[in-house]
Design a protein around this motif. Sequence first.
Motif, PDB file in Angstrom:
ATOM      1  N   VAL A  31       4.975  -3.522   5.503  1.00 42.31           N
ATOM      2  CA  VAL A  31       4.098  -2.352   5.491  1.00 42.31           C
ATOM      3  C   VAL A  31       3.388  -2.305   6.834  1.00 42.31           C
ATOM      4  O   VAL A  31       2.811  -3.300   7.281  1.00 42.31           O
ATOM      5  CB  VAL A  31       3.057  -2.406   4.356  1.00 42.31           C
ATOM      6  CG1 VAL A  31       2.172  -1.156   4.389  1.00 42.31           C
ATOM      7  CG2 VAL A  31       3.724  -2.539   2.997  1.00 42.31           C
ATOM      8  N   PRO A  52       4.899   2.096   4.180  1.00 40.76           N
ATOM      9  CA  PRO A  52       5.771   1.044   3.642  1.00 40.76           C
ATOM     10  C   PRO A  52       7.181   1.152   4.225  1.00 40.76           C
ATOM     11  O   PRO A  52       7.614   2.231   4.650  1.00 40.76           O
ATOM     12  CB  PRO A  52       5.792   1.340   2.135  1.00 40.76           C
ATOM     13  CG  PRO A  52       4.674   2.320   1.893  1.00 40.76           C
ATOM     14  CD  PRO A  52       4.515   3.075   3.164  1.00 40.76           C
ATOM     15  N   ILE A  90       2.558  -0.302  -4.534  1.00 39.49           N
ATOM     16  CA  ILE A  90       3.975  -0.618  -4.447  1.00 39.49           C
ATOM     17  C   ILE A  90       4.398  -1.309  -5.742  1.00 39.49           C
ATOM     18  O   ILE A  90       3.732  -2.249  -6.203  1.00 39.49           O
ATOM     19  CB  ILE A  90       4.250  -1.533  -3.240  1.00 39.49           C
ATOM     20  CG1 ILE A  90       3.879  -0.798  -1.940  1.00 39.49           C
ATOM     21  CG2 ILE A  90       5.706  -1.976  -3.203  1.00 39.49           C
ATOM     22  CD1 ILE A  90       3.879  -1.687  -0.735  1.00 39.49           C
TER      23      ILE A  90
END
Length: 341
Positions: free
Chosen positions: A256, A313, A339
Amino acid sequence: MSARAAFALLLCHLFWTSASDAGPQSGTLRVATFNTELSRKGPGLLLRDLRRGDDQIRAVVGTIVEAGADILALQGVDWDYDLDSLRALQHRLKGAGQNYPYAFAVRPNSGLASGLDLDGDGRLAEPEDSWGWGQFTGQGGIALLSKHPIAASKAVNLTDMLWKDLPGHRMPVTLDGTPYPDAETAARLRLSSTNHWAVPVTLENGQFLWILSFHAAPPVFDGAEDRNGRRNADEILIWTYLLDGTLDAQIPDPFVLMGDANNDPERGEGHNDAITRLLHHPRLQDVTPSDEAGQHSVIWDSTGPMRVDYVLPSAGLSVAGSGILRSNGSRHGLIWVDIRR
């Protein structure tokens, strides 16, 4: 602050609290970035304020606690050699109910004396003569807080990278086309105004999630040479070359990228093509976090609302949600992405 103003701020905070997701969804990992604007005007002052507390400290801590991120990139946190200020922030957060036992920060270029006249004004030892603007070493540094172990020994640190070594760099030149402010100085300039680093965080399954973070210089406060605008663009583009594999370092998936780019793809004086190019990189996904106020992450008096803070991400990660949590302690919002584990 008057009682009426304080009440208005409280109402504003309650509105954003009710309008935001109070915490990570079950089965997700929340990553976030937040320019706290906690930086002070002298060394040790942030540590003093964190230990005694003030309205801004309490507001910033409250925002972080409310967000409940598992991994949090911070900007605007003054660096010191023993990381005392960062430890003090960890202590306050733990006391408020959010324990981040793991932290990472390295010395930034901000305020680090170069010994050179970097802006060519004939004066030395000014804030603009540091490798990155700053009134003292470490002013306005960046840091990482995590609820999961940080593999600091595996970190990739690009903070010392020379600007001239970036492929296709946009280094400024003088009116006669020579390097700015002169060839000898230009050859020694560092690219990063604070830090550029990538560090892996170890998740429960033993897998690494790499966190890439930075805080780019604002693309203003310069002259016709566009020194800051060009630097801002190249600080953003360093990530495109890293992800392309053009630089020596290799960053594997998943990862990320998050931080303050000081660049909006549609507004402002920055080189908008730089952030647009990054947002469209095939190894990244732009989930465009937003709230009821829109996608902007900051409101400045001179420009109005702009999107300059990003959580990006890697393309293979599954995103469950995203948003912006506004704060009374900073002009910047906290940007979060959930996520799926």
